[in-house]
Design a protein around this motif. Structure first.
Motif, mmCIF file in Angstrom:
data_model
loop_
_atom_site.group_PDB
_atom_site.id
_atom_site.type_symbol
_atom_site.label_atom_id
_atom_site.label_comp_id
_atom_site.label_asym_id
_atom_site.label_seq_id
_atom_site.Cartn_x
_atom_site.Cartn_y
_atom_site.Cartn_z
ATOM 1 N N ALA A 94 -2.370 -2.099 -17.168
ATOM 2 C CA ALA A 94 -1.099 -2.496 -16.549
ATOM 3 C C ALA A 94 -0.589 -3.791 -17.169
ATOM 4 O O ALA A 94 0.607 -3.927 -17.449
ATOM 5 C CB ALA A 94 -1.268 -2.651 -15.040
ATOM 6 N N GLU A 95 -1.497 -4.737 -17.408
ATOM 7 C CA GLU A 95 -1.098 -6.004 -18.031
ATOM 8 C C GLU A 95 -0.540 -5.777 -19.432
ATOM 9 O O GLU A 95 0.447 -6.399 -19.827
ATOM 10 C CB GLU A 95 -2.284 -6.966 -18.083
ATOM 11 N N TYR A 119 0.906 -2.932 -20.697
ATOM 12 C CA TYR A 119 2.213 -2.269 -20.650
ATOM 13 C C TYR A 119 3.286 -3.227 -20.145
ATOM 14 O O TYR A 119 4.410 -3.241 -20.657
ATOM 15 C CB TYR A 119 2.166 -1.013 -19.781
ATOM 16 N N HIS A 120 2.938 -4.039 -19.156
ATOM 17 C CA HIS A 120 3.867 -5.033 -18.608
ATOM 18 C C HIS A 120 4.298 -6.000 -19.712
ATOM 19 O O HIS A 120 5.489 -6.278 -19.885
ATOM 20 C CB HIS A 120 3.176 -5.778 -17.461
ATOM 21 N N GLN A 121 3.330 -6.491 -20.462
ATOM 22 C CA GLN A 121 3.617 -7.444 -21.538
ATOM 23 C C GLN A 121 4.472 -6.805 -22.637
ATOM 24 O O GLN A 121 5.417 -7.420 -23.140
ATOM 25 C CB GLN A 121 2.303 -7.957 -22.123
ATOM 26 N N LYS A 129 0.672 -1.709 -10.199
ATOM 27 C CA LYS A 129 1.958 -1.069 -10.480
ATOM 28 C C LYS A 129 2.722 -1.871 -11.522
ATOM 29 O O LYS A 129 2.824 -3.090 -11.418
ATOM 30 C CB LYS A 129 2.807 -0.999 -9.205
ATOM 31 N N VAL A 130 3.268 -1.169 -12.514
ATOM 32 C CA VAL A 130 4.166 -1.767 -13.501
ATOM 33 C C VAL A 130 5.579 -1.407 -13.047
ATOM 34 O O VAL A 130 5.930 -0.228 -12.960
ATOM 35 C CB VAL A 130 3.882 -1.231 -14.920
ATOM 36 N N MET A 148 11.019 -7.573 -15.739
ATOM 37 C CA MET A 148 9.836 -7.021 -15.091
ATOM 38 C C MET A 148 9.512 -7.767 -13.803
ATOM 39 O O MET A 148 9.619 -8.991 -13.744
ATOM 40 C CB MET A 148 8.630 -7.127 -16.036
ATOM 41 N N LEU A 183 3.126 -7.968 -11.631
ATOM 42 C CA LEU A 183 2.227 -6.856 -11.317
ATOM 43 C C LEU A 183 1.842 -6.918 -9.846
ATOM 44 O O LEU A 183 1.626 -7.996 -9.298
ATOM 45 C CB LEU A 183 0.961 -6.929 -12.172
ATOM 46 N N VAL A 232 9.752 -2.029 -13.411
ATOM 47 C CA VAL A 232 10.907 -2.498 -14.185
ATOM 48 C C VAL A 232 12.051 -2.760 -13.209
ATOM 49 O O VAL A 232 12.322 -1.948 -12.317
ATOM 50 C CB VAL A 232 11.333 -1.453 -15.239
ATOM 51 N N ARG A 265 8.038 -6.328 -21.356
ATOM 52 C CA ARG A 265 8.674 -7.645 -21.231
ATOM 53 C C ARG A 265 9.056 -8.197 -22.600
ATOM 54 O O ARG A 265 10.124 -8.783 -22.777
ATOM 55 C CB ARG A 265 7.715 -8.585 -20.510
#
Length: 98
Positions: free
Chosen positions: A78-79, A81-83, A25-26, A92, A95, A28, A86
């Motif tokens: 996911a990594e 999109y998270h990065q 899961k991403v 954020m 994960l 915010v 951020r």
């Protein structure tokens, strides 16, 4: 004395168990410095398939509930999109496995 009796061993059944990779899961988180417009624009820019209406719904969820799950899927994506989110300054959560 040696026995001539035949010994048998049971046939071993082999089977392959396929495990799927877990989804992640991403998430915010709400903060006091990103504007609604900036959060919504970032979601539209980086999350695939995001619509303007959905980005605005998620932005409101971040604001009123403190967080929103904006994407769920394979770890590598996911990594990424998270990065990206951020790097744009969004706050954020780490994960999490879905």
């Amino acid at each position: 004395m040696i026995s001539n009796a035949a010994t048998s061993t049971p046939d071993r059944l082999t089977s392959t168990v396929r495990k799927t990779y877990p989804n992640f899961k991403v998430i915010v988180l709400n903060d006091d410095f990103n504007t609604f417009q900036h959060v919504s624009d970032c979601l539209l820019k980086y999350i695939p398939g995001m619509t303007g209406d959905r980005a605005w719904e998620l932005t409101n969820q971040v604001h009123f509930d403190g967080l929103a799950i904006v994407w769920v899927g394979p770890q590598e994506q996911a990594e990424l999109y998270h990065q990206q989110l951020r790097r744009e300054g969004l706050t954020m959560a780490p994960l999490e496995k879905a």
